[in-house]
Design a protein around this motif. Structure first.
Motif, PDB file in Angstrom:
ATOM      1  N   SER A   1      42.972  43.975  38.819  1.00 26.60           N
ATOM      2  CA  SER A   1      44.126  43.244  38.323  1.00 26.60           C
ATOM      3  C   SER A   1      44.508  42.130  39.313  1.00 26.60           C
ATOM      4  N   TYR A   2      45.700  42.190  39.942  1.00 23.84           N
ATOM      5  CA  TYR A   2      46.026  41.239  41.006  1.00 23.84           C
ATOM      6  C   TYR A   2      44.970  41.290  42.107  1.00 23.84           C
TER       7      TYR A   2
ATOM      8  N   THR B   1      40.423  41.856  35.697  1.00 24.13           N
ATOM      9  CA  THR B   1      41.343  40.772  36.016  1.00 24.13           C
ATOM     10  C   THR B   1      41.200  39.635  35.012  1.00 24.13           C
ATOM     11  N   TRP B   2      41.980  38.580  35.186  1.00 21.50           N
ATOM     12  CA  TRP B   2      42.037  37.538  34.172  1.00 21.50           C
ATOM     13  C   TRP B   2      41.207  36.321  34.561  1.00 21.50           C
ATOM     14  N   ASN B   3      40.857  35.541  33.555  1.00 19.04           N
ATOM     15  CA  ASN B   3      40.226  34.244  33.747  1.00 19.04           C
ATOM     16  C   ASN B   3      41.267  33.145  33.570  1.00 19.04           C
ATOM     17  N   ASP B   4      42.033  33.224  32.491  1.00 15.70           N
ATOM     18  CA  ASP B   4      43.101  32.257  32.208  1.00 15.70           C
ATOM     19  C   ASP B   4      44.354  33.047  31.843  1.00 15.70           C
ATOM     20  N   LEU B   5      45.367  32.991  32.707  1.00 14.19           N
ATOM     21  CA  LEU B   5      46.557  33.820  32.524  1.00 14.19           C
ATOM     22  C   LEU B   5      47.322  33.460  31.257  1.00 14.19           C
TER      23      LEU B   5
ATOM     24  N   ILE C   1      33.727  43.800  36.931  1.00 14.62           N
ATOM     25  CA  ILE C   1      33.886  45.064  36.211  1.00 14.62           C
ATOM     26  C   ILE C   1      35.117  44.924  35.316  1.00 14.62           C
ATOM     27  N   GLN C   2      34.937  45.117  34.018  1.00 18.04           N
ATOM     28  CA  GLN C   2      36.052  44.930  33.080  1.00 18.04           C
ATOM     29  C   GLN C   2      36.166  46.139  32.159  1.00 18.04           C
TER      30      GLN C   2
ATOM     31  N   THR D   1      44.240  45.864  26.698  1.00 18.21           N
ATOM     32  CA  THR D   1      44.857  44.844  25.853  1.00 18.21           C
ATOM     33  C   THR D   1      45.588  43.784  26.667  1.00 18.21           C
ATOM     34  N   LEU D   2      45.569  43.933  27.991  1.00 17.22           N
ATOM     35  CA  LEU D   2      46.157  42.915  28.849  1.00 17.22           C
ATOM     36  C   LEU D   2      45.100  41.880  29.224  1.00 17.22           C
ATOM     37  N   PHE D   3      44.050  42.317  29.909  1.00 19.13           N
ATOM     38  CA  PHE D   3      42.932  41.435  30.269  1.00 19.13           C
ATOM     39  C   PHE D   3      41.684  41.976  29.580  1.00 19.13           C
TER      40      PHE D   3
END
Length: 213
Positions: A22-23, A46-50, A152-153, A158-160
Motif C-alpha cells: 500500500s503506502y 499499491t497504486w499506479n494512478d491515485l 505483487i498485487q 477493490t481499492l488498488f
C-alpha cells in the motif's frame, strides 16, 4: 592472504532493497526515483494512478489507468471515507506528542481535505484533485525508476485493483526495466485464509507460515 598498509581491502558488495504494501509500496517508487543507491523493489498492492484508485473511469483510459480529464470517474466513497476517517482520528490522537499533526486538516495536507470535500460534494474529482493525486502517483515519476521490480498485487482488492499493477508492469517493461509480477488471492478487501487471508503457498505477512510462503 597477507595484507599490508598499502593493500586494497576487499569488502562484500552491498545490495539495498525495499518491500512493503500500500503506502509501503508507493514509497519504494518515490525513493527509487531520487536515490540511486536502491537496487531493487518489491511493492505490494499499491497504486499506479491515485485518481483512478479513488474515482475510477474504465471507459476513458489515455495510458495505463490514467483517464481523460474531460471524463472524471465516480468517487469510491466507502474507501475515501475510511481513508480520511482513520487518518484524521490518528492525527488528532498523535497531536498529543506531535502538535503539528493537528493543524488545519489533522494528519493531511490541507489540499487533501479540500479534495475530499469536493469529491463528497460533486461525486467526482476536479482538475485540482487530479493535480494533487498525480504528483503522489507512481505514474507521475515512473520514468525515473530503473531498478529491477517485483510487483505483487491482490485479486481481492477493490481499492488498488489488478489493473494498477498491470499498468506499472507494462510501463516498466516498455522501457526495458527488469520487472516481474505475481497475483495473490488477498488484498485490501480480505482474503481466503483463516489468519492473514493468504492461500497456501502465498506471501503470508503474519509469519505463521514462513516455511511454505
Amino acid at each position: 592472504m597477507s595484507t599490508s598498509r598499502h593493500s586494497t581491502t576487499l569488502r562484500p558488495t552491498t545490495r539495498v532493497g525495499m518491500t512493503g504494501g500500500s503506502y509501503g509500496g508507493q514509497i519504494q517508487f518515490a525513493t527509487a526515483a531520487v536515490d540511486s543507491r536502491l537496487d531493487t523493489l518489491v511493492p505490494l498492492m499499491t497504486w499506479n494512478d491515485l485518481r483512478y484508485a479513488l474515482a475510477p473511469n474504465n471507459a476513458s483510459f489515455t495510458r495505463g489507468v490514467t483517464y481523460a480529464d474531460s471524463n472524471p470517474g465516480t468517487e469510491k466513497i466507502g474507501w475515501t471515507g475510511l481513508f480520511f476517517g482513520v487518518g484524521i482520528a490518528d492525527g488528532v490522537q498523535g497531536a498529543r506528542t506531535d502538535p503539528a499533526r493537528n493543524v488545519g486538516c489533522p494528519n493531511f495536507v490541507l489540499q487533501a481535505c479540500q479534495a475530499k470535500a469536493t469529491l463528497d460534494t460533486l461525486g467526482y474529482p476536479t482538475q485540482d484533485t487530479f493535480t494533487l493525486t498525480d504528483r503522489v502517483s507512481v505514474a507521475h515519476y515512473l520514468d525515473r525508476v530503473k531498478v529491477p521490480t517485483f510487483l505483487i498485487q491482490g485479486e481481492n482488492d477493490t481499492l488498488f485493483n489488478l489493473q494498477e499493477a498491470v499498468a506499472t508492469y507494462q510501463a516498466l517493461r516498455a522501457r526495458g526495466v527488469p520487472v516481474s509480477m505475481a497475483w495473490q488471492s488477498w488484498g485490501h478487501s480480505g482474503g481466503t485464509g483463516t489468519s492473514s487471508g493468504a492461500a497456501p503457498g502465498e506471501l503470508d505477512l503474519t509469519g505463521q507460515h514462513i516455511e511454505d510462503t
